[in-house]
Scaffold this motif. Structure first.
Motif, PDB file in Angstrom:
ATOM      1  N   HIS A  32       0.826  -1.206   0.000  1.00 20.12           N
ATOM      2  CA  HIS A  32       0.000   0.000   0.000  1.00 20.12           C
ATOM      3  C   HIS A  32       0.868   1.266   0.000  1.00 20.12           C
ATOM      4  CE1 HIS A  32      -3.656   2.317   0.620  1.00 20.12           C
ATOM      5  NE2 HIS A  32      -3.064   2.961   1.609  1.00 20.12           N
ATOM      6  N   MET A  33       2.004   1.206   0.678  1.00 24.10           N
ATOM      7  CA  MET A  33       2.885   2.370   0.708  1.00 24.10           C
ATOM      8  C   MET A  33       3.427   2.691  -0.677  1.00 24.10           C
ATOM      9  SD  MET A  33       4.872   1.760   4.339  1.00 24.10           S
ATOM     10  CE  MET A  33       5.839   3.269   4.272  1.00 24.10           C
ATOM     11  N   GLN A  34       3.546   1.673  -1.538  1.00 28.60           N
ATOM     12  CA  GLN A  34       3.978   1.930  -2.919  1.00 28.60           C
ATOM     13  C   GLN A  34       2.875   2.586  -3.742  1.00 28.60           C
ATOM     14  OE1 GLN A  34       7.241   1.282  -3.002  1.00 28.60           O
ATOM     15  NE2 GLN A  34       6.734   0.506  -0.956  1.00 28.60           N
ATOM     16  N   GLU A  35       1.637   2.489  -3.249  1.00 28.14           N
ATOM     17  CA  GLU A  35       0.495   3.047  -3.969  1.00 28.14           C
ATOM     18  C   GLU A  35       0.139   4.457  -3.509  1.00 28.14           C
ATOM     19  OE1 GLU A  35      -2.479   0.205  -3.032  1.00 28.14           O
ATOM     20  OE2 GLU A  35      -1.667  -1.377  -4.313  1.00 28.14           O
TER      21      GLU A  35
ATOM     22  N   THR B 128       2.818  13.172  -2.097  1.00 25.74           N
ATOM     23  CA  THR B 128       2.438  14.116  -1.049  1.00 25.74           C
ATOM     24  C   THR B 128       2.413  13.449   0.322  1.00 25.74           C
ATOM     25  OG1 THR B 128       0.118  13.631  -1.565  1.00 25.74           O
ATOM     26  CG2 THR B 128       1.083  15.562  -2.596  1.00 25.74           C
ATOM     27  N   PHE B 129       2.073  12.165   0.382  1.00 24.75           N
ATOM     28  CA  PHE B 129       2.038  11.440   1.651  1.00 24.75           C
ATOM     29  C   PHE B 129       3.425  11.423   2.296  1.00 24.75           C
ATOM     30  CE2 PHE B 129       2.723   7.493   3.994  1.00 24.75           C
ATOM     31  CZ  PHE B 129       1.680   7.527   4.907  1.00 24.75           C
ATOM     32  N   TYR B 130       4.454  11.178   1.502  1.00 24.50           N
ATOM     33  CA  TYR B 130       5.814  11.103   2.024  1.00 24.50           C
ATOM     34  C   TYR B 130       6.394  12.490   2.293  1.00 24.50           C
ATOM     35  CZ  TYR B 130       5.467   6.252   0.603  1.00 24.50           C
ATOM     36  OH  TYR B 130       5.063   4.950   0.473  1.00 24.50           O
ATOM     37  N   ASP B 131       5.934  13.493   1.540  1.00 17.06           N
ATOM     38  CA  ASP B 131       6.424  14.849   1.753  1.00 17.06           C
ATOM     39  C   ASP B 131       6.033  15.386   3.122  1.00 17.06           C
ATOM     40  OD1 ASP B 131       7.598  14.894  -0.698  1.00 17.06           O
ATOM     41  OD2 ASP B 131       5.996  16.017  -1.693  1.00 17.06           O
ATOM     42  N   LYS B 132       4.906  14.911   3.649  1.00 16.22           N
ATOM     43  CA  LYS B 132       4.351  15.474   4.888  1.00 16.22           C
ATOM     44  C   LYS B 132       4.699  14.659   6.126  1.00 16.22           C
ATOM     45  CE  LYS B 132       0.399  17.431   2.398  1.00 16.22           C
ATOM     46  NZ  LYS B 132      -1.072  17.396   2.234  1.00 16.22           N
ATOM     47  N   ARG B 133       5.491  13.604   5.981  1.00 15.99           N
ATOM     48  CA  ARG B 133       5.776  12.719   7.116  1.00 15.99           C
ATOM     49  C   ARG B 133       7.259  12.400   7.213  1.00 15.99           C
ATOM     50  NH1 ARG B 133       0.878  11.840   5.186  1.00 15.99           N
ATOM     51  NH2 ARG B 133      -0.843  11.302   6.609  1.00 15.99           N
TER      52      ARG B 133
ATOM     53  N   THR C 219      -5.153   5.374   4.430  1.00 14.24           N
ATOM     54  CA  THR C 219      -4.823   6.527   3.592  1.00 14.24           C
ATOM     55  C   THR C 219      -5.133   6.200   2.140  1.00 14.24           C
ATOM     56  OG1 THR C 219      -3.034   7.125   5.108  1.00 14.24           O
ATOM     57  CG2 THR C 219      -3.006   8.132   2.914  1.00 14.24           C
ATOM     58  N   GLU C 220      -5.824   7.097   1.507  1.00 16.53           N
ATOM     59  CA  GLU C 220      -6.267   6.846   0.133  1.00 16.53           C
ATOM     60  C   GLU C 220      -5.079   6.699  -0.809  1.00 16.53           C
ATOM     61  OE1 GLU C 220      -9.245   8.834  -3.251  1.00 16.53           O
ATOM     62  OE2 GLU C 220      -8.987   9.765  -1.282  1.00 16.53           O
ATOM     63  N   ALA C 221      -5.082   5.632  -1.552  1.00 14.11           N
ATOM     64  CA  ALA C 221      -3.999   5.368  -2.501  1.00 14.11           C
ATOM     65  C   ALA C 221      -4.096   6.312  -3.691  1.00 14.11           C
ATOM     66  CB  ALA C 221      -4.051   3.921  -2.976  1.00 14.11           C
ATOM     67  N   GLU C 222      -2.972   6.478  -4.350  1.00 13.44           N
ATOM     68  CA  GLU C 222      -2.937   7.297  -5.557  1.00 13.44           C
ATOM     69  C   GLU C 222      -3.721   6.590  -6.659  1.00 13.44           C
ATOM     70  OE1 GLU C 222       0.625   9.760  -7.549  1.00 13.44           O
ATOM     71  OE2 GLU C 222       0.842   7.593  -7.700  1.00 13.44           O
TER      72      GLU C 222
END
Length: 605
Positions: free
Chosen positions: A132-135, A139-144, A351-354
């Protein structure tokens, strides 16, 4: 990266009553949180449930065998030792021995099966989380903090793993043992059972007092563990900056604050949870005293109402009665800690996937790009948009350069082209189609990136280049390296293309890493080539090699180059000068020099 340099320091942030109250209130607002978390863990056990039911049946058998043993001991005392009648004693001793042997065997089997079941379940959960983290969008990684995310993948899941390995069996065993022991105690002596059960109200009050405090503390501990891991990852990644500015002492000071925060909450969590065995031991002694005292009186004053064998059995059952209660309390603490970790894992899974919802999936892109009045901000609270009413056109096969001061929006243009972000207003068109109509994979598979800071994997050079297209042959890998002018230095290495890039040893230079990353981009044979400060980390000789091959690299594909060093963009067809997200001027180099505007000033400077 979070702004840890601007955070206040010097005061230890200890766990306070307000922290616990706030966490309790959060728990009340999510009253069904624990049930929902357990339900979701149960969903990950799909395919293991028949094996789980078999394990539960073994647990029941094991628990019953643990009850039968003391019962047989009491019978031996009453029917053989007291009357000194030894006929049949050997047979019942054999039965008692067989009971304990079978008890050991079932205990081993259930533990063996449960470990396998739990690890398969944890594997499924960990695999789903990583998948799921690959999906998830950029922006998810930019904020964490990356370290905090790694903590969820490792620490939180490991806590859940340990709980499933031991707590489930212990929890089930305690319940079955408690029910079975209480039933046999009632059968043997309702009066002694009543006296023994007098400790239950005190037990409930004690356990409730403790768990009301440990539950919130475990949640705070998991959160602070993630914060500490995140900070460690930041400092390790930015170690060069720490040393350049001589901030080693400051880094240690900041670490101490976070470590003390974690130490404080862990201290109180362990202190409260450590009360449980002490309380259980005290209650166990009280129960034993009641059984021994009351049982002795009843044995002496009543005619056979309570026998010596019954007292022996009750003395053992009194321990078996309080032990499951103690185990349930201990396991409840462990379960609360595991659920706190599982909730953090499920937060990521929720968290909603891309989405990849574009209808155009197989179209071969030619590379005609248009920005039509595009406006974009990274945050809704941003006062001024990063890009404002930006319009330009890049024809297929054309090469352009984006120049401008830091913050002009150059990198943002590339991120929008890769659909890492979506425009707020206006539209981007590729080959006449709105970019949102393309699936993200369709755009990215035909676009190659060479970033300012090249990232290579700890693998062979051949594998790093082939990462751009996994089906590439060895000959194609070599050809891409030659085109990127990386072949010569690769052949000077002892293992050549089979040299493993041990990133910790750093035996290749930053410029050589960049050449490999360019070769990796080229092997995809992209329609669109995006170079973000691709020569910023390259020495003069290597830069000449790049300039020599730029025309060859860009031929036949749309190329967009970001560069501060103006001598690296001599080969482009047009230059776009951006300023604060707007197009200031555009044209060929000769046209911009004749204009004597911003580009003219930059060249003279």
């Amino acid at each position: 990266m979070s702004n840890f340099f601007t955070r206040p320091f010097g005061h230890e942030r200890i766990v306070t009553k307000e922290d616990i109250v706030k966490t309790k209130q959060s728990n009340k607002n999510k009253a069904d949180n624990m049930g929902q978390t357990l339900k979701r863990i149960w969903q990950f056990m799909r395919g293991e449930r028949k094996r789980l039911y078999f394990i539960i049946s073994l647990v029941i058998v094991t628990s019953l065998l643990s009850i039968v043993g003391p019962f047989l001991v009491g019978r031996i005392v009453d029917y053989y030792f007291i009357p000194r009648a030894f006929d049949g004693l050997f047979r019942i001793l054999i039965i008692l021995l067989a009971t304990y042997v079978l008890l050991s065997l079932t205990t081993f089997i259930q533990a063996y099966l449960m470990v396998g079941l739990s690890q398969r379940t944890i594997y499924n959960l960990r695999h789903r989380l990583f998948e799921h983290m690959q999906e998830l969008p950029v922006t998810f990684y930019d904020k964490r903090q990356h370290g905090e995310l790694m903590s969820r993948m490792t620490n939180d899941i490991e806590t859940l793993s340990q709980t499933m390995n031991s707590s489930f069996i212990q929890f089930t065993t305690s319940i079955v043992t408690l029910i079975g022991t209480f039933s046999v105690m009632l059968y043997l002596s309702p009066l002694l059972t009543f006296l023994t059960a007098m400790i239950i109200p005190l037990l409930i009050i004690s356990v409730r007092f403790i768990t009301n405090r440990t539950g919130p503390l475990y949640k705070i501990r998991q959160r602070r563990t993630g914060e500490l891991n995140g900070y460690i990852e930041e400092i390790v990644s930015g170690q060069e900056i720490v040393k350049v500015f001589s901030q080693e002492d400051r880094a240690v000071e900041n670490f101490e604050v976070r470590a003390k925060n974690l130490r404080e909450v862990t201290f109180w969590a362990n202190l409260y949870s450590g009360f449980i065995p002490k309380v259980m031991n005290m209650l166990n002694n009280i129960s034993f005293t009641i059984v021994a005292g009351a049982g002795g009186i009843l044995a002496l004053t009543t005619n056979g109402l309570v026998t010596v064998g019954t007292i022996v059995v009750f003395a053992e059952y009194a321990r078996q009665f309080t032990r499951p209660l103690a185990d349930l309390s201990n396991q409840l603490n462990q379960v609360l800690s595991a659920i706190a970790g599982a909730e953090r894992v499920f937060q990521i899974l929720d968290t909603e996937a891309e989405s990849d919802d574009g209808s155009i999936t197989n179209k071969t892109i030619q590379g005609h790009i248009e920005f039509n009045n595009v406006t974009f901000s990274y945050s809704k609270t941003q006062q001024h948009p990063t890009i404002k009413n930006l319009s330009f056109e890049v024809k297929s096969g054309e090469s352009v350069a984006l120049i401008g001061a830091t913050g002009a929006g150059k990198t943002t243009v590339m991120q929008l082209l890769a659909r890492f972000y979506e425009t707020d207003q206006g539209e981007i068109r590729v080959d006449g189609e709105n970019i949102k109509d393309y699936s993200r994979s369709a755009i990215r598979s035909q676009t190659a990136f060479v970033l300012q800071d090249p990232y290579l994997f700890e693998a062979t050079i051949r594998e790093n280049i082939r990462y751009g297209r996994l089906t590439a042959t060895d000959d194609e890998v070599v050809e891409a390296a030659k085109t990127a002018n990386a072949h010569d230095f690769i052949m000077t290495l002892e293992q050549g293309y089979d040299t493993v890039l041990d990133l910790d040893e750093g035996f290749i230079s930053q410029g050589q890493k960049q050449l490999i990353s360019i070769a990796r981009a080229l092997i995809t044979d992209p329609a669109i080539l995006l170079l973000d400060e691709a020569t910023s980390s390259i020495d003069t000789i290597t830069e000449l090699k790049i300039q020599e091959s730029l025309e060859r690299l860009m031929k036949g594909r749309t190329s967009i180059i970001i560069a501060h060093r103006l001598n690296t963009i001599k080969a482009v067809d047009r230059i776009f000068v951006l300023d604060q997200g707007e197009m200031l001027e555009s044209g060929t180099e000769d046209e911009l020099l004749q204009l004597q505007g911003k580009y003219y000033d930059m060249v003279n400077q």
